[in-house]
Design an enzyme around this catalytic site. Structure first.
Site, PDB file in Angstrom:
ATOM      1  N   MET A   1     -28.012  61.421  21.604  1.00 17.06           N
ATOM      2  CA  MET A   1     -28.923  62.535  21.816  1.00 17.06           C
ATOM      3  C   MET A   1     -28.188  63.776  22.282  1.00 17.06           C
ATOM      4  SD  MET A   1     -32.178  62.745  24.395  1.00 17.06           S
ATOM      5  CE  MET A   1     -33.137  64.233  24.549  1.00 17.06           C
ATOM      6  N   LYS A  19     -23.945  69.928  28.937  1.00 20.66           N
ATOM      7  CA  LYS A  19     -24.583  68.994  27.998  1.00 20.66           C
ATOM      8  C   LYS A  19     -25.196  69.771  26.840  1.00 20.66           C
ATOM      9  CE  LYS A  19     -26.412  65.137  29.098  1.00 20.66           C
ATOM     10  NZ  LYS A  19     -27.216  63.986  29.590  1.00 20.66           N
ATOM     11  N   ASP A 110     -36.253  58.568  32.163  1.00 24.28           N
ATOM     12  CA  ASP A 110     -35.098  57.957  31.499  1.00 24.28           C
ATOM     13  C   ASP A 110     -34.084  57.454  32.533  1.00 24.28           C
ATOM     14  OD1 ASP A 110     -33.694  57.029  29.315  1.00 24.28           O
ATOM     15  OD2 ASP A 110     -32.664  58.930  28.947  1.00 24.28           O
TER      16      ASP A 110
END
Length: 255
Positions: A1, A19, A110
């Protein structure tokens, strides 16, 4: 992802983890804007057990998150190699960070070993609150992740999350229960299933065996504590991170 880069923030001369959320690149710019609004809302957390987020931005439709660089890496390589006191310390840090988020009506969605970071001196920090759902404020302002989009990792996902139902602090506590099972047993409950959709179906319908039945060395009280977190029905679980830690702390002290 996502791809994470070690970068330097030039104006403050500090290392950051950058990120790149390339998987969220969409042809519709409104998607990125919605994601960034929701991420900023959830990224306002400030706590010793939460990775600090410095900035959110987008470039050519791709969202980026610049966050605190944690030099010890993730918890993943340490699974199966920790003593009871170390496991208790890890769970204490995770639950403290989740309690802080809970007070601000934020659900991570998550929680997994890859999103639990360790500092060089052994402190625990939860990462990736950037994809969290700010439950109360988001519902009030309609700043929501796109309808029908499931965020999370199947092996750690609560049944209500797998079915797209209402989430709450109890959702993250299910994930903590899966992590605790893994820390004491050495693998996740449905480790023998590879297909993500099949794992989600098992999270919804298949009972998870007590940790003690898989590893007889697990203390009965700890095994029962894990079971309380892994109840299929949210109402049957421990309802808050602080309560979960208080229960575990008593067990660990007794041991």
């Amino acid at each position: 992802m996502a791809t994470v880069y070690l970068a330097r923030q030039s104006d403050l001369d500090r290392l950051v983890a950058l990120k790149e959320l390339s998987a969220l690149r969409q042809s519709d710019p409104a998607f990125t804007r919605r994601f960034l609004r929701e991420s900023r809302l959830a990224g306002s957390l400030s706590h010793p057990n939460v990775v600090t987020v410095h900035d959110y931005f987008e470039n050519d439709g791709t969202p980026y998150i610049a966050m605190e660089y944690v030099d010890g890496g993730s918890l993943r390589p340490h699974i199966g190699h920790l003593a009871l006191t170390q496991v208790a310390g890890v769970l204490e840090g995770i639950l403290a960070g989740l309690d802080h988020a809970e007070q601000r009506s934020i659900v991570h969605r998550d929680v997994k070993p890859e999103n639990v970071m360790l500092t060089s001196d052994g402190r625990v920090k939860i990462a990736d609150f950037g994809i969290a759902k700010a439950t109360r404020t988001a519902q009030q302002t309609s700043v929501l992740t796109g309808a029908g989009m499931t965020v999370g990792t199947p092996n750690y996902m609560a049944p209500e999350q797998a079915m797209g139902q209402t989430l709450g602090p109890f959702t993250d506590l299910y994930s903590v229960g899966v992590m605790a099972f893994e820390l004491f047993v050495g693998h996740v409950p449905f480790h023998d299933t590879e297909e993500p959709m099949a794992v989600l179906m098992r999270q919804v319908s298949d009972p998870i065996p007590p940790a003690r039945s898989v590893n007889p060395e697990v203390d009965p009280e700890i095994s029962a504590w894990i079971e309380r977190l892994l109840a299929k029905e949210p109402a049957d679980r421990v309802q808050s991170a602080s309560e979960a830690w208080e229960d575990l702390e008593e067990i660990v002290i007794a041991l």
